[in-house]
Write a protein that holds these residues in place. Structure first.
Motif, short mmCIF file in Angstrom:
data_model
loop_
_atom_site.label_atom_id
_atom_site.label_comp_id
_atom_site.label_asym_id
_atom_site.label_seq_id
_atom_site.Cartn_x
_atom_site.Cartn_y
_atom_site.Cartn_z
N GLU A 99 0.83 -1.21 0.00
CA GLU A 99 0.00 0.00 0.00
C GLU A 99 0.86 1.27 0.00
OE1 GLU A 99 -3.30 -0.08 -0.49
OE2 GLU A 99 -2.99 -2.24 -0.65
N LYS A 102 2.13 1.70 -3.50
CA LYS A 102 1.02 2.18 -4.35
C LYS A 102 0.71 3.65 -4.08
CE LYS A 102 -2.56 -0.69 -4.73
NZ LYS A 102 -3.50 -1.79 -4.37
N ALA A 103 0.73 4.03 -2.81
CA ALA A 103 0.45 5.43 -2.46
C ALA A 103 1.44 6.37 -3.15
CB ALA A 103 0.49 5.62 -0.95
N HIS A 105 3.64 5.62 -5.82
CA HIS A 105 3.84 5.49 -7.27
C HIS A 105 2.56 5.53 -8.10
CE1 HIS A 105 8.10 4.80 -6.87
NE2 HIS A 105 7.83 4.03 -5.83
N LYS A 106 1.43 5.17 -7.52
CA LYS A 106 0.18 5.20 -8.29
C LYS A 106 -0.72 6.36 -7.89
CE LYS A 106 -0.01 0.53 -9.83
NZ LYS A 106 -0.80 -0.29 -10.65
N ASP A 107 -0.80 6.62 -6.59
CA ASP A 107 -1.69 7.66 -6.11
C ASP A 107 -1.03 9.03 -6.01
OD1 ASP A 107 -3.48 5.54 -5.88
OD2 ASP A 107 -3.10 5.27 -3.74
N GLY A 108 0.29 9.08 -6.17
CA GLY A 108 1.02 10.35 -6.13
C GLY A 108 1.09 10.97 -4.74
N ILE A 109 0.90 10.19 -3.70
CA ILE A 109 0.97 10.71 -2.33
C ILE A 109 2.44 10.79 -1.93
CG2 ILE A 109 0.34 10.29 0.07
CD1 ILE A 109 -2.11 8.74 -1.01
N TRP A 120 -1.40 9.60 6.33
CA TRP A 120 -1.60 8.33 5.65
C TRP A 120 -1.85 7.21 6.66
CZ3 TRP A 120 0.52 3.46 5.13
CH2 TRP A 120 0.16 2.74 3.99
N LYS A 123 -5.36 7.38 8.02
CA LYS A 123 -6.32 6.87 7.03
C LYS A 123 -6.37 5.35 7.03
CE LYS A 123 -6.16 10.62 3.68
NZ LYS A 123 -5.71 11.03 2.34
N HIS A 124 -5.29 4.72 7.44
CA HIS A 124 -5.23 3.27 7.47
C HIS A 124 -5.53 2.70 8.86
CE1 HIS A 124 -3.56 3.93 3.51
NE2 HIS A 124 -3.91 2.68 3.26
#
Length: 191
Positions: A99, A102-103, A105-109, A120, A123-124
């Protein structure tokens, strides 16, 4: 014995103790051959993210005695990611490693500063007070220092890098096949 040597021995011992407490190996197998894998990585490394799923399969190999993911730091943002890695492990939330990748590299966080990491984490549904106690703990700080020391010893200056049975193995330009190659080498015990 000088203090640096003593510190190095203590750090190596703590890493070995951690690694050997997570063994998945049958030492009674007559075909047993020890394999040691060190994976130097960072959450912000795109190549490390692209091979993450396959490198996790290394942990399931029956021939392994030792597999360590070692987060390293080239700057202060990466140091926070090192703390994040070890804190997540100590919380028993290894499921969050994917996660985190992904945060970033995919979500740009951007999880480079502590404020963004805290948001973050909340949120989890992780208790932020417990998280921060571990994040700033001596245990995590020692593991971060040990990671940086190992990176210095192996002269790591790019990622990902694998050390298998004390041999440097890396194919940074071919990240989409590196994990398959390494997995095959481990399976057939080519080290």
């Amino acid at each position: 014995m000088n203090i640096k040597r003593l510190f190095y021995i203590l750090i190596c011992f703590s890493f070995a103790q951690f690694a050997y407490s997570q063994k998945l190996i049958d030492h009674n197998n007559k075909n047993y051959q020890k394999i040691e894998v060190l994976e130097f990585f960072s959450y912000n490394c795109k190549s490390c993210f692209s091979i993450f799923n396959n490198t996790n399969q290394f942990n399931l190999s029956k021939n392994q005695d030792l597999f360590l993911k070692i987060p390293i730091s080239f700057n202060i943002g990466m140091k926070n990611l090192q703390h994040l890695f070890f804190t997540i492990n100590l919380l028993g939330r290894e499921d969050l490693h994917k996660e985190i990748f992904k945060a970033i590299h995919k979500d740009g966080i951007k999880l480079y500063n502590k404020k963004d990491i805290d948001e973050w984490i909340i949120k989890h549904q992780i208790n932020i007070k417990n998280f921060n106690q571990i994040f700033y703990s001596y245990d995590v700080t020692s593991k971060v220092q040990a990671s940086n020391l190992l990176a210095k010893i192996y002269k790591i200056n790019y990622l990902p890098v694998f050390i298998i049975n004390r041999k440097l193995i890396t194919l940074p330009k071919y990240e989409n096949v590196i994990s398959d190659i390494l997995l095959n080498m481990l399976f057939y015990n080519k080290f």
